[in-house]
Design an enzyme around this catalytic site. Structure first.
Site, PDB file in Angstrom:
ATOM      1  N   ALA A  60       0.848  -1.200   0.000  1.00 29.66           N
ATOM      2  CA  ALA A  60       0.000   0.000   0.000  1.00 29.66           C
ATOM      3  C   ALA A  60       0.878   1.242   0.000  1.00 29.66           C
ATOM      4  O   ALA A  60       2.047   1.180   0.409  1.00 29.66           O
ATOM      5  CB  ALA A  60      -0.890   0.024   1.248  1.00 29.66           C
ATOM      6  N   ASP A 102      -8.412   2.024   9.822  1.00 27.27           N
ATOM      7  CA  ASP A 102      -9.400   2.821  10.560  1.00 27.27           C
ATOM      8  C   ASP A 102      -9.531   4.226   9.955  1.00 27.27           C
ATOM      9  O   ASP A 102     -10.500   4.926  10.231  1.00 27.27           O
ATOM     10  CB  ASP A 102      -9.004   2.937  12.043  1.00 27.27           C
ATOM     11  CG  ASP A 102      -7.627   3.549  12.250  1.00 27.27           C
ATOM     12  OD1 ASP A 102      -6.753   3.356  11.380  1.00 27.27           O
ATOM     13  OD2 ASP A 102      -7.425   4.235  13.277  1.00 27.27           O
ATOM     14  N   TYR A 125      -5.311   9.667   1.925  1.00 28.48           N
ATOM     15  CA  TYR A 125      -4.914   8.268   2.146  1.00 28.48           C
ATOM     16  C   TYR A 125      -6.152   7.431   2.491  1.00 28.48           C
ATOM     17  O   TYR A 125      -6.398   6.380   1.897  1.00 28.48           O
ATOM     18  CB  TYR A 125      -3.871   8.206   3.273  1.00 28.48           C
ATOM     19  CG  TYR A 125      -3.683   6.835   3.882  1.00 28.48           C
ATOM     20  CD1 TYR A 125      -2.960   5.836   3.222  1.00 28.48           C
ATOM     21  CD2 TYR A 125      -4.225   6.526   5.142  1.00 28.48           C
ATOM     22  CE1 TYR A 125      -2.796   4.577   3.800  1.00 28.48           C
ATOM     23  CE2 TYR A 125      -4.056   5.274   5.715  1.00 28.48           C
ATOM     24  CZ  TYR A 125      -3.344   4.306   5.034  1.00 28.48           C
ATOM     25  OH  TYR A 125      -3.187   3.056   5.604  1.00 28.48           O
ATOM     26  N   LYS A 129      -7.868   4.305   0.426  1.00 26.32           N
ATOM     27  CA  LYS A 129      -8.048   2.984   1.025  1.00 26.32           C
ATOM     28  C   LYS A 129      -9.520   2.548   0.935  1.00 26.32           C
ATOM     29  O   LYS A 129      -9.806   1.380   0.692  1.00 26.32           O
ATOM     30  CB  LYS A 129      -7.564   2.970   2.474  1.00 26.32           C
ATOM     31  CG  LYS A 129      -6.049   3.129   2.653  1.00 26.32           C
ATOM     32  CD  LYS A 129      -5.228   1.990   2.061  1.00 26.32           C
ATOM     33  CE  LYS A 129      -5.388   0.686   2.796  1.00 26.32           C
ATOM     34  NZ  LYS A 129      -4.523  -0.383   2.222  1.00 26.32           N
ATOM     35  N   TRP A 150      -2.982   1.606  13.731  1.00 23.73           N
ATOM     36  CA  TRP A 150      -1.780   1.908  14.531  1.00 23.73           C
ATOM     37  C   TRP A 150      -0.923   0.661  14.769  1.00 23.73           C
ATOM     38  O   TRP A 150      -0.737   0.222  15.916  1.00 23.73           O
ATOM     39  CB  TRP A 150      -2.192   2.549  15.854  1.00 23.73           C
ATOM     40  CG  TRP A 150      -2.710   3.946  15.709  1.00 23.73           C
ATOM     41  CD1 TRP A 150      -2.932   4.634  14.558  1.00 23.73           C
ATOM     42  CD2 TRP A 150      -3.061   4.846  16.777  1.00 23.73           C
ATOM     43  NE1 TRP A 150      -3.399   5.902  14.838  1.00 23.73           N
ATOM     44  CE2 TRP A 150      -3.483   6.052  16.187  1.00 23.73           C
ATOM     45  CE3 TRP A 150      -3.060   4.749  18.161  1.00 23.73           C
ATOM     46  CZ2 TRP A 150      -3.899   7.150  16.935  1.00 23.73           C
ATOM     47  CZ3 TRP A 150      -3.477   5.832  18.914  1.00 23.73           C
ATOM     48  CH2 TRP A 150      -3.887   7.025  18.308  1.00 23.73           C
TER      49      TRP A 150
HETATM   50  N1  LIG Z   1       1.087   0.625   9.677  1.00 21.89           N
HETATM   51  C1  LIG Z   1      -0.075   0.986  10.185  1.00 21.89           C
HETATM   52  O1  LIG Z   1      -0.150   1.618  11.257  1.00 21.89           O
HETATM   53  C2  LIG Z   1      -1.362   0.620   9.480  1.00 21.89           C
HETATM   54  C3  LIG Z   1      -2.578   0.996  10.064  1.00 21.89           C
HETATM   55  C4  LIG Z   1      -3.764   0.663   9.420  1.00 21.89           C
HETATM   56  C5  LIG Z   1      -3.743  -0.030   8.234  1.00 21.89           C
HETATM   57  N2  LIG Z   1      -2.557  -0.375   7.663  1.00 21.89           N
HETATM   58  C6  LIG Z   1      -2.589  -1.079   6.386  1.00 21.89           C
HETATM   59  O2  LIG Z   1      -1.808  -2.265   6.488  1.00 21.89           O
HETATM   60  C7  LIG Z   1      -1.177  -2.550   5.242  1.00 21.89           C
HETATM   61  C8  LIG Z   1       0.305  -2.735   5.459  1.00 21.89           C
HETATM   62  O3  LIG Z   1       0.830  -1.525   6.004  1.00 21.89           O
HETATM   63  P1  LIG Z   1       2.367  -1.374   6.400  1.00 21.89           P
HETATM   64  O4  LIG Z   1       2.423  -0.483   7.577  1.00 21.89           O
HETATM   65  O5  LIG Z   1       3.031  -2.703   6.436  1.00 21.89           O
HETATM   66  O6  LIG Z   1       2.877  -0.536   5.145  1.00 21.89           O
HETATM   67  P2  LIG Z   1       4.374  -0.297   4.674  1.00 21.89           P
HETATM   68  O7  LIG Z   1       5.334  -0.614   5.770  1.00 21.89           O
HETATM   69  O8  LIG Z   1       4.421   1.042   4.042  1.00 21.89           O
HETATM   70  O9  LIG Z   1       4.563  -1.411   3.547  1.00 21.89           O
HETATM   71  C9  LIG Z   1       3.874  -1.346   2.343  1.00 21.89           C
HETATM   72  C10 LIG Z   1       4.801  -1.844   1.262  1.00 21.89           C
HETATM   73  O10 LIG Z   1       4.081  -1.921   0.036  1.00 21.89           O
HETATM   74  C11 LIG Z   1       4.924  -1.466  -1.007  1.00 21.89           C
HETATM   75  N3  LIG Z   1       4.096  -1.042  -2.136  1.00 21.89           N
HETATM   76  C12 LIG Z   1       3.334   0.074  -2.226  1.00 21.89           C
HETATM   77  N4  LIG Z   1       2.724   0.126  -3.432  1.00 21.89           N
HETATM   78  C13 LIG Z   1       3.112  -0.988  -4.112  1.00 21.89           C
HETATM   79  C14 LIG Z   1       2.830  -1.490  -5.406  1.00 21.89           C
HETATM   80  N5  LIG Z   1       2.053  -0.822  -6.266  1.00 21.89           N
HETATM   81  N6  LIG Z   1       3.377  -2.669  -5.756  1.00 21.89           N
HETATM   82  C15 LIG Z   1       4.184  -3.343  -4.904  1.00 21.89           C
HETATM   83  N7  LIG Z   1       4.509  -2.909  -3.668  1.00 21.89           N
HETATM   84  C16 LIG Z   1       3.983  -1.737  -3.285  1.00 21.89           C
HETATM   85  C17 LIG Z   1       5.693  -0.336  -0.363  1.00 21.89           C
HETATM   86  O11 LIG Z   1       6.825  -0.008  -1.096  1.00 21.89           O
HETATM   87  P3  LIG Z   1       7.474   1.465  -0.952  1.00 21.89           P
HETATM   88  O12 LIG Z   1       8.035   1.519   0.425  1.00 21.89           O
HETATM   89  O13 LIG Z   1       8.474   1.492  -2.024  1.00 21.89           O
HETATM   90  O14 LIG Z   1       6.350   2.452  -1.130  1.00 21.89           O
HETATM   91  C18 LIG Z   1       6.002  -0.923   1.010  1.00 21.89           C
HETATM   92  O15 LIG Z   1       7.182  -1.695   1.006  1.00 21.89           O
HETATM   93  C19 LIG Z   1      -1.565  -1.396   4.312  1.00 21.89           C
HETATM   94  O16 LIG Z   1      -2.679  -1.768   3.556  1.00 21.89           O
HETATM   95  C20 LIG Z   1      -1.951  -0.279   5.252  1.00 21.89           C
HETATM   96  O17 LIG Z   1      -2.887   0.591   4.653  1.00 21.89           O
HETATM   97  C21 LIG Z   1      -1.363  -0.070   8.262  1.00 21.89           C
END
Ligand SMILES: NC(=O)c1ccc[n+]([C@@H]2O[C@H](COP(=O)([O-])OP(=O)(O)OC[C@H]3O[C@@H](n4cnc5c(N)ncnc54)[C@H](OP(=O)(O)O)[C@@H]3O)[C@@H](O)[C@H]2O)c1
Length: 285
Positions: A60, A102, A125, A129, A150
């Site tokens: 994402a 959320d 964002y 989503k 979070w």
């Molecule tokens: N972390 C939180 O607090 C949180 C909270 C609520 C929901 N979420 C959801 O949980 C999921 C995982 O979040 P996360 O925190 O693990 O995110 P993250 O650490 O930013 O990891 C997402 C990864 O996806 C890669 N990516 C983005 N677009 C892509 C594409 N088109 N093709 C291939 N790879 C791609 C990113 O690469 P780049 O780094 O190069 O962009 C990054 O490595 C997401 O859907 C997020 O919306 C996260």
């Protein structure tokens, strides 16, 4: 999850995807090199590395502030991405589990948010989503969407990592107290994802206990001191979000109600403070 499974986890270099890759036995991960918004790349990856029984979409555009200025990229990753994965997965009979947030909610209420509550994002964002959820539900109604909030854990960018670094480097921290949600420990989320892998529809998952960043920082300080971390910080001050100039507005109150998923999992998620202790014990060792 069925006995004979093979999982493709996208976003495997990110926070949640990295934990999936570490914790799920028969699992292949991909990063940016396989663009989930590019149908040809998705098909080729499956052809070369499959067959897969499941896709866990952890990819994402997750930089909330940056999404305000990089709209095209955020739209592509968060809307076109799940659409393409949904299209290919449904055609090939692969179960798809997608993560959402959320931040699809406005945060204007004062009670826990259920899957039935009307989303109304307050930043770009969150809007992408939500659009991603809708596109996916449209093209693959049997997909499973887990909204979480979070997330913290080893590796990746997250608030817990930042707090530990600040506590070690700075004498005083100003931390926001007027945004309320639920913390989620990445390994607990991955466990829930595995248990939900054959599910369909929208679910909420987060650790128990409603909190804010100020309280989280205080507890990290207390627990880290007990574990002998050497901390420079002497005072943590509660401040309003308006003290910081952020490009994106955040929901003020967005804790997710997890009762629906609890019925499937058979238990309530553990409290975030217990998860935080595991995190700090892992950090110290
Ligand atoms: N972390 C939180 O607090 C949180 C909270 C609520 C929901 N979420 C959801 O949980 C999921 C995982 O979040 P996360 O925190 O693990 O995110 P993250 O650490 O930013 O990891 C997402 C990864 O996806 C890669 N990516 C983005 N677009 C892509 C594409 N088109 N093709 C291939 N790879 C791609 C990113 O690469 P780049 O780094 O190069 O962009 C990054 O490595 C997401 O859907 C997020 O919306 C996260």
């Amino acid at each position: 999850m069925r006995c004979s499974v093979k999982v493709w986890v996208t976003g495997a270099k990110g926070l949640v995807g990295g934990h999936v890759l570490q914790r799920v036995a028969d699992c292949v991960g991909s990063g940016r090199e396989v663009d989930i918004a590019d149908e040809a790349q998705v098909r080729l990856f499956i052809e070369k590395n499959g067959p897969f029984t499941h896709i866990f979409n952890c990819a994402a555009f997750s930089a909330v502030d940056l999404a305000e200025s990089c709209r095209e990229k955020a739209l592509r990753d968060n809307v076109q991405g799940p659409h393409v994965l949904g299209k290919v997965a449904s055609e090939k009979g692969i179960k798809l589990l997608h993560l959402s947030t959320d931040y699809v909610f406005s945060g204007c209420g004062d009670r826990l948010l259920t899957e039935e509550d009307e989303p109304s994002p307050c930043n770009y964002y969150g809007w992408t989503k939500l659009e991603g959820e809708k596109c996916l539900q449209n093209i693959y109604p049997a997909a499973c969407i887990i909204r979480t909030s979070w997330v913290f854990g080893q590796g990746g960018k997250n608030f817990a990592v930042k707090v530990l670094q600040w506590l070690q480097e700075k004498e005083r921290l100003d931390i926001v107290f007027d945004q309320v949600s639920r913390y989620t420990y990445a390994p607990d989320l991955v466990l829930a994802m595995v248990q939900m892998a054959d599910g369909a529809g929208v679910y909420h998952f987060a650790n128990s206990g409603v909190s804010n960043k100020y309280e989280f920082t205080q507890i990290i300080q207390e627990e880290a001191l007990q574990r002998g971390f050497s901390l420079r910080c002497r005072s943590i001050e509660p401040v309003k979000s308006s003290a910081f100039a952020a490009a994106a507005q955040r929901p003020a109150f967005s804790p997710l109600d997890t009762q629906k998923i609890q019925k499937v999992l058979g238990a309530a998620p553990r409290h975030w403070k217990d998860a935080l202790i595991d995190y700090l014990d892992g950090y110290a060792s």
